[in-house]
Design a protein around this motif. Structure first.
Motif, short mmCIF file in Angstrom:
data_model
loop_
_atom_site.label_atom_id
_atom_site.label_comp_id
_atom_site.label_asym_id
_atom_site.label_seq_id
_atom_site.Cartn_x
_atom_site.Cartn_y
_atom_site.Cartn_z
N PRO A 1 0.81 -1.23 0.00
CA PRO A 1 0.00 0.00 0.00
C PRO A 1 0.84 1.27 0.00
N ALA A 2 1.95 1.27 0.73
CA ALA A 2 2.82 2.46 0.76
C ALA A 2 3.43 2.70 -0.61
N ARG A 3 3.83 1.65 -1.28
CA ARG A 3 4.41 1.79 -2.62
C ARG A 3 3.38 2.37 -3.58
N GLY A 4 2.13 1.89 -3.48
CA GLY A 4 1.07 2.41 -4.33
C GLY A 4 0.81 3.88 -4.07
N ALA A 5 0.81 4.27 -2.81
CA ALA A 5 0.60 5.68 -2.46
C ALA A 5 1.75 6.53 -2.97
N GLY A 6 2.98 5.99 -2.92
CA GLY A 6 4.14 6.74 -3.41
C GLY A 6 4.05 7.03 -4.89
N SER A 7 3.61 6.05 -5.67
CA SER A 7 3.50 6.28 -7.11
C SER A 7 2.35 7.24 -7.42
N LEU A 8 1.31 7.18 -6.63
CA LEU A 8 0.21 8.13 -6.79
C LEU A 8 0.68 9.56 -6.51
N LEU A 9 1.45 9.72 -5.45
CA LEU A 9 1.99 11.05 -5.11
C LEU A 9 2.94 11.55 -6.19
N ALA A 10 3.76 10.67 -6.75
CA ALA A 10 4.67 11.06 -7.82
C ALA A 10 3.89 11.52 -9.05
N ALA A 11 2.82 10.81 -9.38
CA ALA A 11 1.99 11.20 -10.53
C ALA A 11 1.32 12.54 -10.27
N TYR A 12 0.84 12.74 -9.06
CA TYR A 12 0.19 14.00 -8.70
C TYR A 12 1.19 15.15 -8.75
N ARG A 13 2.39 14.92 -8.26
CA ARG A 13 3.45 15.94 -8.29
C ARG A 13 3.75 16.35 -9.73
N TRP A 14 3.88 15.36 -10.61
CA TRP A 14 4.17 15.62 -12.03
C TRP A 14 3.02 16.40 -12.67
N GLU A 15 1.78 16.00 -12.41
CA GLU A 15 0.63 16.69 -13.00
C GLU A 15 0.56 18.14 -12.53
N CYS A 16 0.80 18.37 -11.24
CA CYS A 16 0.80 19.75 -10.72
C CYS A 16 1.90 20.57 -11.37
N ALA A 17 3.07 19.97 -11.56
CA ALA A 17 4.18 20.68 -12.21
C ALA A 17 3.84 21.02 -13.65
N GLU A 18 3.19 20.09 -14.36
CA GLU A 18 2.79 20.36 -15.75
C GLU A 18 1.80 21.52 -15.83
N ILE A 19 0.83 21.53 -14.94
CA ILE A 19 -0.17 22.60 -14.93
C ILE A 19 0.49 23.93 -14.61
N THR A 20 1.34 23.96 -13.60
CA THR A 20 2.04 25.18 -13.23
C THR A 20 2.92 25.67 -14.38
N ALA A 21 3.64 24.76 -15.03
CA ALA A 21 4.50 25.12 -16.15
C ALA A 21 3.68 25.71 -17.29
#
Length: 61
Positions: A6-26
């Motif tokens: 479960p922690a690994r799954g949450a980590g990949s979800l957070l990484a995807a969210y971080r990338w999406e937020c960076a794309e929107i901000t960019a």
């Protein structure tokens, strides 16, 4: 799945969210995703004027 599944799954979800937020901000700031991610990783803080210059806000006061 193992003990850390479960922690690994949450980590990949957070990484995807971080990338999406960076794309929107960019996209909205005119900066590159790499620049946004570098500032995020460094936990960079902006003054109001720096935020305007970086395209993060339109204007201050």
């Amino acid at each position: 799945m193992g003990e850390h599944g479960p922690a690994r799954g949450a980590g990949s979800l957070l990484a995807a969210y971080r990338w999406e937020c960076a794309e929107i901000t960019a996209r909205h700031s005119g900066r590159s995703v790499d620049e946004v991610l570098a500032d995020t990783e460094a936990e960079r803080w902006f003054t109001a004027e720096e935020a305007v210059d970086a395209g993060l806000v339109d204007r201050v006061g």
